[in-house]
Design a protein around this motif. Structure first.
Motif, PDB file in Angstrom:
ATOM      1  N   TYR A   1      20.369  54.869  25.980  1.00 53.67           N
ATOM      2  CA  TYR A   1      20.500  53.440  26.270  1.00 53.67           C
ATOM      3  C   TYR A   1      21.889  53.227  26.520  1.00 53.67           C
ATOM      4  N   ILE A   2      22.951  53.809  26.006  1.00 55.56           N
ATOM      5  CA  ILE A   2      24.438  53.570  26.533  1.00 55.56           C
ATOM      6  C   ILE A   2      24.617  53.857  28.026  1.00 55.56           C
ATOM      7  N   LEU A   3      24.198  55.108  28.229  1.00 55.85           N
ATOM      8  CA  LEU A   3      24.099  55.296  29.538  1.00 55.85           C
ATOM      9  C   LEU A   3      23.472  54.473  30.514  1.00 55.85           C
ATOM     10  N   SER A   4      22.435  53.804  30.184  1.00 57.68           N
ATOM     11  CA  SER A   4      21.656  52.887  31.153  1.00 57.68           C
ATOM     12  C   SER A   4      22.615  51.623  31.134  1.00 57.68           C
ATOM     13  N   LEU A   5      23.012  51.160  29.934  1.00 57.46           N
ATOM     14  CA  LEU A   5      24.505  50.182  30.356  1.00 57.46           C
ATOM     15  C   LEU A   5      25.355  50.403  31.126  1.00 57.46           C
ATOM     16  N   ALA A   6      26.229  51.717  31.146  1.00 57.66           N
ATOM     17  CA  ALA A   6      27.096  51.880  31.758  1.00 57.66           C
ATOM     18  C   ALA A   6      26.747  51.941  33.438  1.00 57.66           C
ATOM     19  N   LEU A   7      25.409  52.260  33.829  1.00 61.24           N
ATOM     20  CA  LEU A   7      24.900  52.300  35.045  1.00 61.24           C
ATOM     21  C   LEU A   7      24.865  51.164  35.784  1.00 61.24           C
ATOM     22  N   ALA A   8      24.147  50.033  34.485  1.00 59.98           N
ATOM     23  CA  ALA A   8      24.237  48.588  35.063  1.00 59.98           C
ATOM     24  C   ALA A   8      25.598  47.916  35.313  1.00 59.98           C
ATOM     25  N   ASP A   9      26.462  48.237  34.393  1.00 62.59           N
ATOM     26  CA  ASP A   9      27.800  47.835  34.542  1.00 62.59           C
ATOM     27  C   ASP A   9      28.244  48.359  35.902  1.00 62.59           C
ATOM     28  N   LEU A  10      28.276  49.883  36.186  1.00 66.56           N
ATOM     29  CA  LEU A  10      28.769  50.248  37.510  1.00 66.56           C
ATOM     30  C   LEU A  10      28.168  49.391  38.891  1.00 66.56           C
ATOM     31  N   LEU A  11      26.846  49.193  38.413  1.00 68.39           N
ATOM     32  CA  LEU A  11      26.256  48.411  39.713  1.00 68.39           C
ATOM     33  C   LEU A  11      26.780  47.005  40.020  1.00 68.39           C
ATOM     34  N   VAL A  12      27.096  46.355  39.052  1.00 64.88           N
ATOM     35  CA  VAL A  12      27.658  45.198  38.972  1.00 64.88           C
ATOM     36  C   VAL A  12      29.266  45.100  39.421  1.00 64.88           C
ATOM     37  N   ILE A  13      29.818  46.261  38.818  1.00 56.86           N
ATOM     38  CA  ILE A  13      31.297  46.403  39.406  1.00 56.86           C
ATOM     39  C   ILE A  13      31.296  46.936  40.679  1.00 56.86           C
ATOM     40  N   ILE A  14      30.268  47.654  41.387  1.00 56.04           N
ATOM     41  CA  ILE A  14      30.488  48.174  42.908  1.00 56.04           C
ATOM     42  C   ILE A  14      29.851  47.111  43.770  1.00 56.04           C
ATOM     43  N   THR A  15      28.924  46.420  43.213  1.00 55.70           N
ATOM     44  CA  THR A  15      28.280  45.680  44.234  1.00 55.70           C
ATOM     45  C   THR A  15      28.698  44.100  44.229  1.00 55.70           C
ATOM     46  N   CYS A  16      29.267  43.607  43.144  1.00 54.15           N
ATOM     47  CA  CYS A  16      29.467  42.266  42.827  1.00 54.15           C
ATOM     48  C   CYS A  16      30.905  41.934  42.929  1.00 54.15           C
ATOM     49  N   VAL A  17      31.571  42.629  42.204  1.00 57.76           N
ATOM     50  CA  VAL A  17      32.939  42.251  41.847  1.00 57.76           C
ATOM     51  C   VAL A  17      33.895  42.151  43.016  1.00 57.76           C
ATOM     52  N   PRO A  18      33.811  43.112  44.141  1.00 58.10           N
ATOM     53  CA  PRO A  18      34.841  42.982  45.359  1.00 58.10           C
ATOM     54  C   PRO A  18      34.634  41.459  46.013  1.00 58.10           C
ATOM     55  N   PHE A  19      33.169  41.568  46.196  1.00 63.74           N
ATOM     56  CA  PHE A  19      32.379  40.282  46.882  1.00 63.74           C
ATOM     57  C   PHE A  19      32.925  38.965  46.087  1.00 63.74           C
ATOM     58  N   THR A  20      32.640  38.957  45.014  1.00 65.64           N
ATOM     59  CA  THR A  20      33.205  37.788  44.336  1.00 65.64           C
ATOM     60  C   THR A  20      34.750  37.315  44.270  1.00 65.64           C
ATOM     61  N   SER A  21      35.479  38.587  44.142  1.00 62.38           N
ATOM     62  CA  SER A  21      36.992  37.984  44.287  1.00 62.38           C
ATOM     63  C   SER A  21      37.163  37.593  45.590  1.00 62.38           C
ATOM     64  N   ILE A  22      36.873  38.052  46.628  1.00 60.79           N
ATOM     65  CA  ILE A  22      36.863  37.520  47.971  1.00 60.79           C
ATOM     66  C   ILE A  22      36.420  35.815  48.309  1.00 60.79           C
ATOM     67  N   VAL A  23      35.829  35.564  47.417  1.00 58.31           N
ATOM     68  CA  VAL A  23      35.385  34.040  47.279  1.00 58.31           C
ATOM     69  C   VAL A  23      36.646  33.084  47.088  1.00 58.31           C
ATOM     70  N   TYR A  24      37.230  33.827  46.358  1.00 59.16           N
ATOM     71  CA  TYR A  24      38.443  32.984  45.691  1.00 59.16           C
ATOM     72  C   TYR A  24      39.527  32.952  46.703  1.00 59.16           C
ATOM     73  N   THR A  25      39.436  33.887  47.708  1.00 57.99           N
ATOM     74  CA  THR A  25      40.644  34.156  48.664  1.00 57.99           C
ATOM     75  C   THR A  25      40.295  33.528  50.299  1.00 57.99           C
ATOM     76  N   VAL A  26      39.096  33.542  50.595  1.00 57.46           N
ATOM     77  CA  VAL A  26      38.763  32.977  51.918  1.00 57.46           C
ATOM     78  C   VAL A  26      37.927  31.484  51.739  1.00 57.46           C
ATOM     79  N   GLU A  27      37.933  30.747  52.813  1.00 58.37           N
ATOM     80  CA  GLU A  27      37.149  29.660  52.692  1.00 58.37           C
ATOM     81  C   GLU A  27      35.687  29.720  52.989  1.00 58.37           C
TER      82      GLU A  27
END
Length: 140
Positions: free
Chosen positions: A65-91
């Motif tokens: 179960y903890i592995l499943s949580l880690a994989l879900a976190d990795l999914l968000v970190i890799i596919t969402c975090v970079p794109f979300t941060s760019i929203v704050y830097t460009v119009e």
């Protein structure tokens, strides 16, 4: 229609003037914070996945179960975090509708996986506490 016009007029007559992105502090602070989240998240969750894969002794139900949580976190970190941060830097969103949809879908899948995994982990731990000898009672 009149209510819409009042709202629009209030927005246009706002006391705060438009501030270009390069003058806003979040343009510089948010990407740094998100970069820190990205590095710590990938290293931490990646280490957990590597340990789970390499050490067979770690393969039990709660750790799965903890592995499943880690994989879900990795999914968000890799596919969402970079794109979300760019929203704050460009119009405007520079990557188009497809990348936006994929990023949002990955976030939604990760949230679902996390919620269901935490629910299953909680149920497993509940039964381990309430009836610790449950596995010994079961006959095949």
């Amino acid at each position: 229609m009149e209510e819409y016009n009042e709202t629009y007029d209030n927005m246009m007559n706002s006391s705060e003037p438009f501030q270009p992105y390069y003058e806003r502090p979040e343009t510089y602070i948010v990407p740094l914070v998100f970069a820190l989240i990205f590095v710590i998240g990938v290293v931490g969750n990646g280490t957990l996945v590597a340990v789970f894969v390499r050490h067979k002794a770690m393969r039990n139900v709660p750790n799965t179960y903890i592995l499943s949580l880690a994989l879900a976190d990795l999914l968000v970190i890799i596919t969402c975090v970079p794109f979300t941060s760019i929203v704050y830097t460009v119009e405007s969103w520079p990557w188009g509708a497809t990348v936006c949809r994929i990023s949002e879908a990955a976030k939604d899948v990760s949230i679902g996986v996390s919620v269901f995994t935490l629910t299953a982990l909680s149920a497993d731990r509940y039964f381990a506490i309430v009836d610790p000898l449950r596995k010994l009672h079961a006959t095949g």
